[in-house]
Design a protein around this motif. Structure first.
Motif, short mmCIF file in Angstrom:
data_model
loop_
_atom_site.label_atom_id
_atom_site.label_comp_id
_atom_site.label_asym_id
_atom_site.label_seq_id
_atom_site.Cartn_x
_atom_site.Cartn_y
_atom_site.Cartn_z
N ASP A 51 -121.12 55.48 70.24
CA ASP A 51 -122.17 56.42 70.64
C ASP A 51 -123.51 55.72 70.87
O ASP A 51 -124.55 56.36 70.95
CB ASP A 51 -122.32 57.52 69.58
CG ASP A 51 -122.77 56.99 68.22
OD1 ASP A 51 -122.65 55.76 67.98
OD2 ASP A 51 -123.25 57.78 67.40
N VAL A 52 -123.49 54.39 71.00
CA VAL A 52 -124.72 53.61 71.12
C VAL A 52 -124.87 53.08 72.55
O VAL A 52 -124.00 52.36 73.04
CB VAL A 52 -124.71 52.42 70.13
CG1 VAL A 52 -125.96 51.58 70.29
CG2 VAL A 52 -124.56 52.92 68.70
N ALA A 53 -125.97 53.44 73.18
CA ALA A 53 -126.27 52.92 74.51
C ALA A 53 -126.88 51.53 74.39
O ALA A 53 -127.73 51.29 73.53
CB ALA A 53 -127.26 53.84 75.23
N ILE A 54 -126.42 50.60 75.23
CA ILE A 54 -127.00 49.26 75.26
C ILE A 54 -128.12 49.26 76.29
O ILE A 54 -127.89 49.56 77.47
CB ILE A 54 -125.94 48.20 75.62
CG1 ILE A 54 -124.81 48.19 74.59
CG2 ILE A 54 -126.59 46.82 75.72
CD1 ILE A 54 -123.64 47.29 74.97
N GLU A 55 -129.33 48.94 75.83
CA GLU A 55 -130.51 48.91 76.69
C GLU A 55 -130.78 47.48 77.15
O GLU A 55 -130.34 46.52 76.51
CB GLU A 55 -131.73 49.45 75.93
CG GLU A 55 -131.55 50.86 75.36
CD GLU A 55 -131.35 51.93 76.43
OE1 GLU A 55 -131.81 51.74 77.57
OE2 GLU A 55 -130.75 52.96 76.11
N THR A 56 -131.55 47.35 78.24
CA THR A 56 -131.85 46.01 78.76
C THR A 56 -133.32 45.65 78.59
O THR A 56 -133.71 44.52 78.89
CB THR A 56 -131.49 45.90 80.25
OG1 THR A 56 -132.18 46.91 80.97
CG2 THR A 56 -129.98 46.05 80.46
N THR A 57 -134.14 46.58 78.13
CA THR A 57 -135.54 46.27 77.87
C THR A 57 -135.81 46.44 76.38
O THR A 57 -135.26 47.34 75.74
CB THR A 57 -136.50 47.17 78.67
OG1 THR A 57 -136.19 48.54 78.39
CG2 THR A 57 -136.38 46.92 80.16
N PHE A 58 -136.65 45.54 75.85
CA PHE A 58 -136.93 45.56 74.42
C PHE A 58 -137.55 46.91 74.05
O PHE A 58 -138.47 47.38 74.70
CB PHE A 58 -137.89 44.42 74.04
CG PHE A 58 -137.87 44.12 72.57
CD1 PHE A 58 -137.00 43.17 72.06
CD2 PHE A 58 -138.70 44.80 71.70
CE1 PHE A 58 -136.96 42.89 70.69
CE2 PHE A 58 -138.68 44.54 70.34
CZ PHE A 58 -137.80 43.58 69.84
N PRO A 59 -137.02 47.56 73.01
CA PRO A 59 -137.54 48.88 72.63
C PRO A 59 -139.00 48.80 72.16
O PRO A 59 -139.34 47.93 71.37
CB PRO A 59 -136.62 49.32 71.50
CG PRO A 59 -135.97 48.09 70.99
CD PRO A 59 -135.97 47.09 72.12
N GLN A 60 -139.81 49.69 72.66
CA GLN A 60 -141.22 49.76 72.27
C GLN A 60 -141.40 50.89 71.27
O GLN A 60 -140.77 51.93 71.38
CB GLN A 60 -142.10 50.00 73.50
CG GLN A 60 -141.99 48.92 74.56
CD GLN A 60 -142.34 47.53 74.04
OE1 GLN A 60 -143.35 47.34 73.39
NE2 GLN A 60 -141.49 46.56 74.33
N ASN A 61 -142.27 50.68 70.31
CA ASN A 61 -142.62 51.69 69.31
C ASN A 61 -141.42 52.19 68.50
O ASN A 61 -141.41 53.32 68.03
CB ASN A 61 -143.32 52.89 69.98
CG ASN A 61 -144.55 52.45 70.76
OD1 ASN A 61 -145.32 51.63 70.28
ND2 ASN A 61 -144.70 52.96 71.96
N GLU A 62 -140.40 51.36 68.36
CA GLU A 62 -139.25 51.70 67.51
C GLU A 62 -139.52 51.18 66.11
O GLU A 62 -140.04 50.07 65.95
CB GLU A 62 -137.97 51.04 68.03
CG GLU A 62 -137.39 51.65 69.28
CD GLU A 62 -136.48 52.83 69.01
OE1 GLU A 62 -136.30 53.21 67.83
OE2 GLU A 62 -135.98 53.39 69.99
N ARG A 63 -139.16 51.95 65.11
CA ARG A 63 -139.23 51.49 63.73
C ARG A 63 -137.81 51.06 63.35
O ARG A 63 -136.91 51.90 63.37
CB ARG A 63 -139.71 52.62 62.80
CG ARG A 63 -141.07 53.17 63.12
CD ARG A 63 -142.23 52.21 62.90
NE ARG A 63 -142.21 51.62 61.58
CZ ARG A 63 -142.67 50.39 61.30
NH1 ARG A 63 -143.17 49.65 62.25
NH2 ARG A 63 -142.62 49.91 60.07
N VAL A 64 -137.63 49.80 63.04
CA VAL A 64 -136.32 49.36 62.60
C VAL A 64 -136.45 48.61 61.27
O VAL A 64 -137.46 47.97 61.00
CB VAL A 64 -135.58 48.46 63.63
CG1 VAL A 64 -135.40 49.18 64.95
CG2 VAL A 64 -136.27 47.15 63.82
N HIS A 65 -135.43 48.72 60.45
CA HIS A 65 -135.39 48.03 59.17
C HIS A 65 -134.93 46.58 59.37
O HIS A 65 -135.49 45.66 58.79
CB HIS A 65 -134.43 48.75 58.22
CG HIS A 65 -134.29 48.09 56.90
ND1 HIS A 65 -133.43 47.02 56.68
CD2 HIS A 65 -134.90 48.34 55.71
CE1 HIS A 65 -133.54 46.64 55.41
NE2 HIS A 65 -134.41 47.42 54.80
N THR A 66 -133.89 46.41 60.19
CA THR A 66 -133.25 45.11 60.34
C THR A 66 -133.04 44.79 61.82
O THR A 66 -132.66 45.67 62.59
CB THR A 66 -131.87 45.11 59.63
OG1 THR A 66 -132.07 45.37 58.24
CG2 THR A 66 -131.14 43.79 59.80
#
Length: 120
Positions: A44-59
């Protein structure tokens, strides 16, 4: 607790470790953001080609070799994850040092192993 994870070097190819990691992360109920050179889909995960902006990620977990990492340095540091996992073959002492200097944990480990032993 879900640890939102950015997988860099994601692949639709089921033989690739990044693909196995995405599936294992989802099985363990972690949110996944996937990044690669080509768009695609894993579960269920889309693979993106541009670096995500304003995303909060733990790891952030890396599946790209050290020669392909410099283009991600500033984006990852700006993202301020708690840690970056260097999976086997992605070890990069220069980048690990930059991360540590910015208060980000750099861990040489295997995402799949960490998940399998409950240490993620």
């Amino acid at each position: 607790m879900s640890k939102r994870t950015l997988v860099i070097g994601a692949s639709e190819n089921p033989a690739r470790y990044s693909n196995k990691a995405i599936l294992a992360l989802r099985r363990n109920e972690h949110e996944v953001v996937a990044l690669a050179k080509r768009n695609g889909q894993v579960d269920d995960v889309a693979i993106e080609t541009t670096f995500p902006q304003n995303e909060r990620v733990h790891t952030v977990t890396l599946y790209v070799g050290p020669q392909h990492q410099p283009g991600y340095y500033s984006d990852i540091i700006r993202m301020k994850p708690q840690r970056v996992i260097f999976n086997p073959g992605t070890e990069n002492p220069e980048f690990a040092e930059k991360l540590k200097n910015n208060g980000i944990e750099a861990e040489e480990a295997c995402t799949l192993v960490l998940l399998s032993i409950g240490a993620y």
